[in-house]
Write a protein that holds these residues in place. Sequence first.
Motif, PDB file in Angstrom:
ATOM      1  N   ASN A  85       5.908  10.312  45.852  1.00  0.00           N
ATOM      2  CA  ASN A  85       5.873   9.018  45.182  1.00  0.00           C
ATOM      3  C   ASN A  85       4.495   8.739  44.608  1.00  0.00           C
ATOM      4  O   ASN A  85       4.368   8.226  43.503  1.00  0.00           O
TER       5      ASN A  85
ATOM      6  N   TYR B  23       8.588  -3.146  46.816  1.00  0.00           N
ATOM      7  CA  TYR B  23       7.969  -1.799  46.938  1.00  0.00           C
ATOM      8  C   TYR B  23       8.376  -0.866  45.796  1.00  0.00           C
ATOM      9  O   TYR B  23       7.553  -0.174  45.237  1.00  0.00           O
TER      10      TYR B  23
ATOM     11  N   PRO C  94      13.445   6.529  46.119  1.00  0.00           N
ATOM     12  CA  PRO C  94      13.990   6.835  47.454  1.00  0.00           C
ATOM     13  C   PRO C  94      14.166   8.321  47.741  1.00  0.00           C
ATOM     14  O   PRO C  94      14.176   8.715  48.894  1.00  0.00           O
TER      15      PRO C  94
ATOM     16  N   GLU D 131      14.951   0.332  40.110  1.00  0.00           N
ATOM     17  CA  GLU D 131      14.158   1.560  40.210  1.00  0.00           C
ATOM     18  C   GLU D 131      13.797   2.102  38.822  1.00  0.00           C
ATOM     19  O   GLU D 131      12.655   2.510  38.579  1.00  0.00           O
TER      20      GLU D 131
ATOM     21  N   ALA E 278       6.631  10.215  50.542  1.00  0.00           N
ATOM     22  CA  ALA E 278       5.479   9.355  50.250  1.00  0.00           C
ATOM     23  C   ALA E 278       4.501  10.086  49.329  1.00  0.00           C
ATOM     24  O   ALA E 278       4.016   9.523  48.343  1.00  0.00           O
TER      25      ALA E 278
ATOM     26  N   ARG F 265      10.322   9.995  53.724  1.00  0.00           N
ATOM     27  CA  ARG F 265      10.935   9.318  52.576  1.00  0.00           C
ATOM     28  C   ARG F 265      10.928   7.815  52.839  1.00  0.00           C
ATOM     29  O   ARG F 265      10.854   7.394  54.001  1.00  0.00           O
ATOM     30  N   PRO F 266      11.034   6.990  51.793  1.00  0.00           N
ATOM     31  CA  PRO F 266      10.957   5.539  51.970  1.00  0.00           C
ATOM     32  C   PRO F 266      11.847   4.992  53.090  1.00  0.00           C
ATOM     33  O   PRO F 266      11.434   4.110  53.835  1.00  0.00           O
ATOM     34  N   LYS F 267      13.051   5.555  53.206  1.00  0.00           N
ATOM     35  CA  LYS F 267      13.981   5.058  54.237  1.00  0.00           C
ATOM     36  C   LYS F 267      13.413   5.246  55.641  1.00  0.00           C
ATOM     37  O   LYS F 267      13.801   4.539  56.582  1.00  0.00           O
TER      38      LYS F 267
ATOM     39  N   LEU G  29       9.832   2.077  45.614  1.00  0.00           N
ATOM     40  CA  LEU G  29       9.503   3.511  45.675  1.00  0.00           C
ATOM     41  C   LEU G  29      10.726   4.312  45.260  1.00  0.00           C
ATOM     42  O   LEU G  29      11.856   3.800  45.316  1.00  0.00           O
TER      43      LEU G  29
ATOM     44  N   GLN H  24       5.883   1.198  53.463  1.00  0.00           N
ATOM     45  CA  GLN H  24       6.332   1.415  52.076  1.00  0.00           C
ATOM     46  C   GLN H  24       5.405   0.718  51.087  1.00  0.00           C
ATOM     47  O   GLN H  24       5.050   1.264  50.045  1.00  0.00           O
TER      48      GLN H  24
END
Lengths: 406, 228
Positions: free
Chosen positions: B105, B94, B98, A296, B102, B140-142, B96, B149
């Motif tokens: 991000n 991806y 976490p 990340e 979205a 969120r990404p999760k 992103l 994603q």
Amino acid sequence: MKTLLIIAWRNIWRHPGRSGVLIAAIIVGLWAGVVTVGTMNGMLQQRVSYLIDSEVTHLQIHNPEFLTERLAADYIPDHDEITGWLSQDERVRSFSPRVMADGMLQSPVKTSGVRIRGIDVEQESATTTFHENMIEGEYLDAGVRNSVVMGKSLMDEHGLRIGNRIVLTFEDAQGELTSSAFNITGIFRSASTEYDDRNLLVRKSDLYGLIAETPVFHEIAVMLHNEDDATAVVDDLNEAFPEITARTWRQISPELSTLIGLGGYMLYIVTLIIMAALAFGILNTMLMALFERMREIGMLISIGMSRKGVFIMIMMESVLLTLTGTAGGFLLAWLSIGWLGRNGVNFEAFADGIAELGWDHIVYPVISTQEYVAILLVVMFVTLLASLYPAFKAIRINPLEAAKDT
Amino acid sequence: MAIVKTEKLSKIYNPDTVPVHALRDVTISFEEGEFTSVVGPSGSGKTTLLNMIGGLDKPTSGSVEIDGTTITGMSDRELIDFRLKHIGFVFQHYNLIPVFTALENVSFIMLLQKREKSEMENRAKSLLEQVGLSDRMDARPKQLSGGQQQRVAVARALASEPRFILADEPTANLDSTSAMNLLDIMEKMNREQNVTFIFSTHDQRVIDRARRVVYMVDGKIDRDEVQK
């Protein structure tokens, strides 16, 4: 910066369990540290206050010769002028002239070296709280000739009781030895057994009658309305009366100043010890977080986040994590000290030993806002230090980490 | 006009111990508006080539020129700044953030560019609409599927208005439907907005959709074909 703060704050809560354990450790560690420091402060301040209030007072006046030789002949010259000056100064709350003599106590059992203080009961009671130490009998009964009050431990040592007589021998103003019998009318017990073993109180008129033909005083103890004025009053006295020496309590008992200074050092030492242990927790947590987020952070650097930004983000995470724990620790400590400050910490189990040292067995913890700030600064310093390694490690991450398959 | 030009680009890993020639004198250029796949087996050098073009890695020799600017000699700080302004990235995993939604991000890269808040928000929303995620902006990404994603990642890459987008194996972790959906979106952006995409892939679905395919073998360009 605001976004970095938001990321940092949210990152802390990615693993609530892990962060929670560290925060709990900081809360407990700081709580314990603050309460320990507060208790030490309380002990020291009580000790200092007790000594000032019960005997030393804010300032004292002596003949300078008396301070080194302690001879009966070295009394304060022209004491009427000085007491007149003190009566007129608005900063002075009260004062108590004392006649002093070092001598020998003889009882049927044994002899002991003692320090005899001749006081005016009314003036002494208005100036000090020593009378609160009386546990039995009268504080120098006016109806009894040559009345004396003694410490409980000295009484026990000599097997004496109220009503018994003792003989006190000391030098008079001419340097001749003089003796007189005194009647025990009261017993005191101060916070210090050592003090009780060595000090006697008699009425000033009884004592100076044996020392000189006219009233003489060796010490004038002065209490002020505001302790902060002590230095100024001492300076004024020394200027107005060059033949005497006036000294503040800090000059009279430098060990008391040292005690207060010691409290300040202890604050830093205790906080540093606790934080040194917690620093490893912070370091461990931040390193774990970093290793989990290599890809990340690589991505952040890839897309254009500066390494400085990454550094600040990691440092912020540590600081926010610690600040959260610190806030909790301080709140808990503030509540605890508030309660203990009213109810006291009871060291009754060690009361005898503590009394030998001259300390109260019930301690009321106290901690100032400045001390909270000092602790916070130490905490922040240690946190920043512990975060440097993970932060420097983070900024060395290769952006290619973002593209790694695993 | 060529957006990207490489000149005799070589990369040797472990030059002092066990040298691995990842790239050997690769000279290639990419034009504006291309939809190109760089393909080849593992170890062929396609990812290394993309890393060099993206300024993520430095060549052993040769040069990379982007819009007439040689990036090869740039410092780390200059490269970071250059990437922020000129290059968009889509990663296989991806990548992103976490803890961000979205929308956050996608906005984040514009924040790094220090754009106005309202502009960031409007553009991020518009891009998420374009990739079909207008109803998942606060997720969120999760809470998103892999395909979703990766679509957020595409929107993020486009947010900074880069000259081109480098996508390293963008469909490798996606099922067929998600992969086709993603390719549809990227192809549409390329066709309608002239966004330049350069992929590294060995996914036949991506290769089939590319208009130009560059085949690499052993760190060299084996074939360079334009498809109908």
